[in-house]
Design an enzyme around this catalytic site. Structure first.
Site, mmCIF file in Angstrom:
data_model
loop_
_atom_site.group_PDB
_atom_site.id
_atom_site.type_symbol
_atom_site.label_atom_id
_atom_site.label_comp_id
_atom_site.label_asym_id
_atom_site.label_seq_id
_atom_site.Cartn_x
_atom_site.Cartn_y
_atom_site.Cartn_z
ATOM 1 C CG ASP A 286 -60.815 16.105 -29.106
ATOM 2 O OD1 ASP A 286 -59.842 16.760 -28.694
ATOM 3 O OD2 ASP A 286 -60.716 14.934 -29.535
ATOM 4 C CD GLU B 153 -57.670 19.696 -30.488
ATOM 5 O OE1 GLU B 153 -56.475 19.413 -30.456
ATOM 6 O OE2 GLU B 153 -58.553 18.849 -30.710
#
Length: 635
Positions: free
Chosen positions: A315, A368
């Site tokens: 993330d 990401e």
């Protein structure tokens, strides 16, 4: 004050590796471990707190009285406190009471390496061990093929707390219940992988799991650690890979967490320009500290090793790469070369990917990452960061922006769809339609679409069909597959009742069949990250808003011809150039009746003509249904 029994799981080699930031199995040493010492069963505790002058274990076994069980500091300057407490075992709850040398601060902290945590809002750690008997040896042996870059890779993104709830009691489904309902659903929908939004323990539900406290513990919201292993095992039994969202980018400042752990900035960077995230009001790890690198990389390895995860979706990578991320001038300091790159974080990412792929060469790490930082998914020896894949955020933004436009205006914006092919092969891209696109006023995917109900769902089917025939891996967030009409709400279940309506059932059937098509047709996956796997027939028919292209596999006979009609206007006798003479058969039509389409045109076998078109010697005429994708193969 009572000292715990002197004992250590650390060797001198362990300590040297830890100090050097190269110990990647720290979970085998730190935390609480049930052992037998001198014939007496109990628990060994170890915690890193170099700024402490005293550390006690407090818990339900000593009435939370400080000093009853004081840990012993190691002599080697490592800052590790450790000791053995007889009689403490599985299920006992505890924390560390830490006295700091800094202004005599006293803090009570959960164990950073705890294998289980109390159910929030309770915050203590739980002594735990399990002996789960894994049954996925066959999957592990063969998963290299399932996780390969030349294999179909379609991901169903899930938030376990809101996928479905137990209606009568309005409660979460447990890991065990999900091992039945969710596993069967993902298998029925033909997805190859499932991705869980963070399941590591987190204190605050509205964070969706992205503010972690228990980095080594599956959240107690849904059951015990071994029950989560059972859920993973059941996915593997169905041939489905399990990806975990992993958050090494920041952590919350909750009193019982990692922040100001031993009275000093131990886990977070002491300079707020590097140690505090202004957007998320959270703390940022000190990537330049060796012990922190070892902690984080050990955590990545832990989920792959102990829980048999098949990959990690990392993330907020962009926030780690740049010192000026979300900061104004004066709020950040350039690196030693005067640049904006966060060099220590970049080194950490490279070390993490190196260790992950060295230990588990058959998994994937997925970034990401929303910027144009080069070579995110390229090997480290080639100057890359070493990820297996990267989210294609540009494709997602441009495509959703295009589909939100009324069809009458689309002829002026076709470049929004075609532009992605200019850079589609600079990385190993995954096309994401994730949870981030259906929250905070962005509306549900289907509600971004213009027109009446039929047109909105036809657009939705067309969007998904474009996604599945565009190069790259795929990711779809829960609810999107059946056209959920409300924004995602982490507090409530998905609107499963919508499936009683044909239009929603049709969307669900389409996604199910697109996954089947993707897995069946080698041209859609064998070269999905290579320019050799894609060829335009015509991207320039802006006036009619029609696009045609070829997806290519290893064998020419597998090639798939794709035609998109991006307006509600049916087009009869539409001519396209084709690679060679022959007969085409229709293998997919998003306008079919079973998808709630108009079913207005059905193609049987189509024979080519010797007539030049689109710069090709051979061509044929098609009838294009409204807002639809059709796919063809040579007989």
């Amino acid at each position: 004050m009572t000292k715990t029994k002197v004992h250590s799981l650390f060797t001198d080699f362990d300590i040297n590796l830890f100090k050097a930031g190269k110990h990647y199995r720290l979970y085998e040493k730190f935390g609480s471990h049930i052992i037998t010492l001198d014939g007496e069963e109990g628990t060994y505790f170890a915690v890193w707190a170099p700024s402490a002058k005293m550390v006690s274990v407090v818990g339900d076994f000593n009435f939370w009285i400080e000093g009853e069980h004081q840990l012993n500091v190691r002599w080697d300057g490592s800052g590790i406190w450790e000791g053995f407490i007889p009689g403490v075992g599985k299920g006992n709850i505890y924390k560390y009471k830490i006295h700091s040398t800094n202004n005599d601060i006293r803090t009570e902290k959960a164990d950073p390496f705890a294998r289980r945590c109390e159910h929030p809002p309770k915050t203590a750690s739980v002594v735990w061990q399990d002996s789960y008997d894994w049954k996925d040896a066959k999957w592990i042996k063969n998963r290299k093929k399932k996780n390969a870059l030349d294999a179909p890779f379609s991901v169903y993104e899930v938030h376990l707390g809101s996928w479905k709830k137990q209606v009568a009691q309005n409660r979460f489904l447990s890991y065990v219940e999900l091992a039945d309902e969710l596993v069967n659903y993902v298998a029925e929908m033909n997805f190859t992988h499932v991705e869980f939004m963070p399941i590591m323990e987190y204190p605050y539900d509205p964070s969706w799991g992205y503010q972690l406290v228990g980095y080594f513990a599956p959240t107690a919201r849904f059951g015990y650690p071994e029950e989560f292993k059972y859920l993973v095992d059941k996915f593997h039994e169905k041939g489905i890979g399990v990806l975990l969202d992993w958050v090494p980018s920041h952590f919350p400042s909750d009193d019982h967490g990692l922040g100001f752990f031993d009275g000093s900035h131990l886990y977070e960077h002491p300079d707020q320009r590097k140690g505090y995230h202004q957007d998320w009001k959270s703390l940022i790890f000190n990537y330049g500290r060796n012990e922190i690198k070892a902690f984080l990389i050990s955590n990545a390895i832990f989920w792959l090793d102990q829980f048999h995860a098949d990959g990690l979706r990392v993330d907020a990578v962009a926030s780690m790469l740049f010192l000026d991320y979300s900061r104004e001038e004066g709020q950040w300091e350039p690196n030693m070369f005067g640049g904006r790159e966060y060099l220590e974080a970049i080194d950490f990412i490279k070390d993490m990917n190196t260790e992950v792929y060295a230990s588990f060469p058959d998994v994937q790490t997925i970034a990401e990452e929303s910027t144009s930082f080069p070579k995110v998914s390229r090997p480290i020896y080639d100057g890359g960061l070493g990820f297996g894949m990267k989210w294609m955020m540009g494709w997602m933004h441009d495509t959703l922006e295009y589909f939100a436009k009324e069809p009458i205006y689309r002829k002026h914006h076709q470049n929004d769809l075609t532009f992605s092919l200019n850079y589609a092969f600079t990385e190993n891209f995954m096309l994401p339609l994730s949870h981030d696109e259906v929250v905070y006023g962005k509306k549900a995917i289907v509600d971004k679409m213009p027109g009446d109900e039929w047109q909105r769902f036809a657009n939705l089917r067309l969007l998904y069909s474009f996604m599945y025939t565009h190069p790259g891996a795929k990711l779809l967030f829960q609810g999107g597959e059946f056209g959920q009409t409300s924004e995602w709400n982490f507090q409530t279940s998905l609107d499963w009742h919508l499936l009683q309506y044909d239009v929603h059932k049709g969307a669900q059937t389409l996604v199910k069949d697109l996954n089947k098509l993707y897995k069946k047709e080698p041209a859609l996956y064998q070269k999905q990250f290579s320019h050799e796997g894609f060829e335009w027939i015509d991207h320039g028919d802006h006036q009619n808003s029609v696009m045609t292209y070829i997806r290519k596999g290893e064998n020419e006979k597998d090639n798939v011809i794709v035609v998109l009609n991006l307006t509600p206007v049916p087009r009869e006798n539409y001519r396209i150039g084709i690679p060679k003479a022959g007969t085409l058969k229709e293998i997919f039509n998003s306008d079919a009746k079973k998808y709630f389409g108009s079913d207005c045109f059905k193609h049987k076998n189509l024979n080519s003509e010797v007539r030049e078109w689109n710069g090709r010697e051979h061509s044929l005429e098609l009838n294009l249904p409204p807002l639809a994708m059709m796919a063809f193969k040579y007989e």
